[in-house]
Design a protein around this motif. Structure first.
Motif, PDB file in Angstrom:
ATOM      1  N   THR A  90      26.957  39.033   5.950  1.00 23.55           N
ATOM      2  CA  THR A  90      26.050  39.299   4.829  1.00 23.55           C
ATOM      3  C   THR A  90      26.314  38.384   3.639  1.00 23.55           C
ATOM      4  N   ARG A  91      27.537  37.850   3.531  1.00 25.13           N
ATOM      5  CA  ARG A  91      27.830  36.943   2.415  1.00 25.13           C
ATOM      6  C   ARG A  91      27.270  35.548   2.659  1.00 25.13           C
ATOM      7  N   VAL A  92      27.134  35.189   3.904  1.00 23.03           N
ATOM      8  CA  VAL A  92      26.583  33.873   4.242  1.00 23.03           C
ATOM      9  C   VAL A  92      25.054  33.901   4.236  1.00 23.03           C
ATOM     10  N   ARG A  93      24.471  34.962   4.798  1.00 18.05           N
ATOM     11  CA  ARG A  93      23.024  35.057   4.958  1.00 18.05           C
ATOM     12  C   ARG A  93      22.495  33.791   5.654  1.00 18.05           C
ATOM     13  N   SER A  94      22.817  33.707   6.906  1.00 15.54           N
ATOM     14  CA  SER A  94      22.468  32.533   7.701  1.00 15.54           C
ATOM     15  C   SER A  94      20.964  32.266   7.692  1.00 15.54           C
ATOM     16  N   LEU A  95      20.605  31.107   8.172  1.00 15.50           N
ATOM     17  CA  LEU A  95      19.192  30.755   8.277  1.00 15.50           C
ATOM     18  C   LEU A  95      18.449  31.775   9.128  1.00 15.50           C
ATOM     19  N   ALA A  96      19.053  32.198  10.237  1.00 15.38           N
ATOM     20  CA  ALA A  96      18.403  33.182  11.105  1.00 15.38           C
ATOM     21  C   ALA A  96      18.188  34.504  10.386  1.00 15.38           C
ATOM     22  N   VAL A  97      19.174  34.952   9.619  1.00 13.74           N
ATOM     23  CA  VAL A  97      19.040  36.202   8.868  1.00 13.74           C
ATOM     24  C   VAL A  97      17.955  36.072   7.815  1.00 13.74           C
ATOM     25  N   ARG A  98      17.913  34.959   7.129  1.00  9.20           N
ATOM     26  CA  ARG A  98      16.905  34.757   6.082  1.00  9.20           C
ATOM     27  C   ARG A  98      15.496  34.721   6.665  1.00  9.20           C
ATOM     28  N   LEU A  99      15.359  34.194   7.869  1.00 18.26           N
ATOM     29  CA  LEU A  99      14.037  34.089   8.492  1.00 18.26           C
ATOM     30  C   LEU A  99      13.635  35.348   9.249  1.00 18.26           C
ATOM     31  N   LEU A 100      14.592  35.962   9.944  1.00 15.58           N
ATOM     32  CA  LEU A 100      14.275  37.038  10.876  1.00 15.58           C
ATOM     33  C   LEU A 100      14.742  38.405  10.419  1.00 15.58           C
ATOM     34  N   GLY A 101      15.595  38.459   9.370  1.00 10.95           N
ATOM     35  CA  GLY A 101      16.222  39.714   9.003  1.00 10.95           C
ATOM     36  C   GLY A 101      17.439  39.952   9.890  1.00 10.95           C
ATOM     37  N   PRO A 102      18.342  40.846   9.476  1.00 15.25           N
ATOM     38  CA  PRO A 102      19.576  41.086  10.260  1.00 15.25           C
ATOM     39  C   PRO A 102      19.311  41.519  11.697  1.00 15.25           C
ATOM     40  N   GLU A 103      18.382  42.449  11.904  1.00 17.62           N
ATOM     41  CA  GLU A 103      18.115  42.930  13.262  1.00 17.62           C
ATOM     42  C   GLU A 103      17.447  41.844  14.102  1.00 17.62           C
ATOM     43  N   GLY A 104      16.509  41.146  13.509  1.00 21.92           N
ATOM     44  CA  GLY A 104      15.835  40.083  14.241  1.00 21.92           C
ATOM     45  C   GLY A 104      16.790  38.968  14.624  1.00 21.92           C
ATOM     46  N   ALA A 105      17.708  38.627  13.698  1.00 18.62           N
ATOM     47  CA  ALA A 105      18.683  37.582  13.991  1.00 18.62           C
ATOM     48  C   ALA A 105      19.604  37.985  15.134  1.00 18.62           C
ATOM     49  N   ALA A 106      19.968  39.257  15.174  1.00 18.22           N
ATOM     50  CA  ALA A 106      20.839  39.743  16.252  1.00 18.22           C
ATOM     51  C   ALA A 106      20.153  39.674  17.610  1.00 18.22           C
ATOM     52  N   GLU A 107      18.844  39.851  17.617  1.00 19.44           N
ATOM     53  CA  GLU A 107      18.108  39.896  18.880  1.00 19.44           C
ATOM     54  C   GLU A 107      17.521  38.553  19.289  1.00 19.44           C
ATOM     55  N   ARG A 108      17.194  37.699  18.298  1.00 16.31           N
ATOM     56  CA  ARG A 108      16.423  36.491  18.619  1.00 16.31           C
ATOM     57  C   ARG A 108      17.034  35.224  18.028  1.00 16.31           C
ATOM     58  N   SER A 109      18.347  35.124  18.051  1.00 13.75           N
ATOM     59  CA  SER A 109      19.004  33.872  17.672  1.00 13.75           C
ATOM     60  C   SER A 109      20.174  33.617  18.615  1.00 13.75           C
ATOM     61  N   TRP A 110      20.423  32.340  18.904  1.00 15.21           N
ATOM     62  CA  TRP A 110      21.438  31.939  19.875  1.00 15.21           C
ATOM     63  C   TRP A 110      22.176  30.714  19.360  1.00 15.21           C
ATOM     64  N   ASN A 111      23.495  30.694  19.541  1.00 18.37           N
ATOM     65  CA  ASN A 111      24.317  29.590  19.050  1.00 18.37           C
ATOM     66  C   ASN A 111      24.960  28.878  20.242  1.00 18.37           C
ATOM     67  N   TYR A 112      24.465  27.684  20.526  1.00 20.67           N
ATOM     68  CA  TYR A 112      24.999  26.891  21.636  1.00 20.67           C
ATOM     69  C   TYR A 112      25.806  25.685  21.151  1.00 20.67           C
ATOM     70  N   ALA A 113      26.147  25.652  19.879  1.00 12.71           N
ATOM     71  CA  ALA A 113      27.017  24.600  19.370  1.00 12.71           C
ATOM     72  C   ALA A 113      28.408  24.742  19.982  1.00 12.71           C
ATOM     73  N   VAL A 114      29.151  23.635  20.031  1.00 12.87           N
ATOM     74  CA  VAL A 114      30.482  23.628  20.633  1.00 12.87           C
ATOM     75  C   VAL A 114      31.438  22.877  19.708  1.00 12.87           C
ATOM     76  N   THR A 115      32.554  23.499  19.390  1.00 18.58           N
ATOM     77  CA  THR A 115      33.555  22.853  18.550  1.00 18.58           C
ATOM     78  C   THR A 115      34.040  21.567  19.218  1.00 18.58           C
ATOM     79  N   GLY A 116      34.062  20.501  18.446  1.00 11.28           N
ATOM     80  CA  GLY A 116      34.489  19.206  18.967  1.00 11.28           C
ATOM     81  C   GLY A 116      33.367  18.369  19.544  1.00 11.28           C
ATOM     82  N   ALA A 117      32.160  18.905  19.594  1.00 13.61           N
ATOM     83  CA  ALA A 117      31.051  18.193  20.230  1.00 13.61           C
ATOM     84  C   ALA A 117      30.653  16.956  19.439  1.00 13.61           C
ATOM     85  N   ARG A 118      30.218  15.944  20.189  1.00  9.86           N
ATOM     86  CA  ARG A 118      29.623  14.752  19.599  1.00  9.86           C
ATOM     87  C   ARG A 118      28.173  14.658  20.059  1.00  9.86           C
TER      88      ARG A 118
END
Length: 299
Positions: free
Chosen positions: A89-117
């Motif tokens: 809630t302190r960050v209020r990610s882009l997904a939360v700002r666009l979809l709301g907390p419940e929408g972000a939980a259901e319709r957002s996915w993070n496929y980033a990988v630490t160390g990726a180029r």
């Protein structure tokens, strides 16, 4: 000898041509054969805008910044504080700002990988495509510049080819999905802000971004030239991101907003003085939200 008259045939041909001409002139784009103006058709539907400022799902690809690395605990991913898809809630990610907390939980996915180029981006994009998101966020490039030496940095040509490949992977399957592309952060500013902290400099010696952060106290010409080359490469990466994105009508580059952001130590992780803190993640989310919801793309 009696001469046959061809007049009836000629008249018939003229009448047929006239009827066909009327039918052709009256044909509308939807296949109607009514003469023009004879019947008032339904109004044409408004074309859907190229950019939807309120997408209903978000997928993220990229590197450790998007994974929230070192923002919560040392040497650990913390995707809940991710600027793109996190739930904090302190960050209020882009997904939360666009979809709301419940929408972000259901319709957002993070496929980033630490160390990726950037070379890892096409594979990540392929995974994101499977979710059929309406918006994909991209933040990549820092690890391409943060190498063991200047000579080990990803070349601009390879960077361009890999990013184009990733965009092609998306477009082959999802031609209407929107893309937000973040610029690569200013690594030289990171050096200038963090080098005043003794603990941070000790941590950097463990091998964090040597091309920029090695010999952090050195102000000699060789060190200055090395840092300038890294910064120049980051600027070249950003030009590539902007140019490739500009060729796609459903892609928005941030116009250098992340690169130009004047972050301070409060926006840096106090575990490594390199990755964004929670506050830094919140600032990234705010910058992204401005671009995604703007009426016009960044200049």
């Amino acid at each position: 000898m009696r001469i046959r008259s061809h007049r009836p045939r000629a008249v018939l041909a003229l009448v047929t041509a006239a009827l066909l001409g009327v039918a052709g002139c009256g044909a509308s784009g939807d296949g109607s054969s009514a003469p023009h103006g004879a019947v008032k058709g339904r109004p044409s539907p408004k074309p859907s805008p190229l950019w939807n400022r309120s997408p209903h799902s978000v997928a993220a690809v990229g590197d450790s910044i998007t994974r929230g690395f070192d923002a919560c605990t040392v040497l650990s991913d913390c995707p809940e504080v991710s600027w793109a898809t996190g739930s904090d809630t302190r960050v209020r990610s882009l997904a939360v700002r666009l979809l709301g907390p419940e929408g972000a939980a259901e319709r957002s996915w993070n496929y980033a990988v630490t160390g990726a180029r950037v070379a890892d981006l096409p594979e990540q994009m392929a995974r994101a495509v499977a979710e059929k998101p309406e918006l994909v966020t991209v933040m990549v490039g820092a690890n391409d510049a943060c190498r063991s030496s200047v000579s080990a940095m990803t070349s601009v040509a390879r960077f361009r080819a890999a990013f184009q490949d990733a965009m092609g992977t998306l477009r082959d399957e999802l031609p209407k999905t929107q893309v937000y592309v973040s610029s690569v952060p200013d690594l030289k500013r990171l050096w200038s802000e963090g080098r005043g902290n003794p603990l941070g400099k000790q941590i950097w010696k463990l091998g964090i971004c040597p091309s920029m952060l090695a010999d952090a106290d050195s102000l000699g010409s060789r060190a200055a030239l090395r840092r300038a080359k890294v910064r120049d490469r980051v600027e070249q990466y950003n030009r590539v991101l902007g140019e490739v994105c500009a060729k796609d009508r459903r892609c928005r580059f941030d116009g250098g907003a992340v690169f130009g952001f004047r972050f301070g130590t409060d926006q840096l992780s106090h575990w490594d003085w390199f990755h964004p803190s929670r506050d830094g993640q919140a600032r990234l989310a705010e910058l992204a939200y401005r671009v995604v919801t703007a009426r016009q793309p960044a200049g």
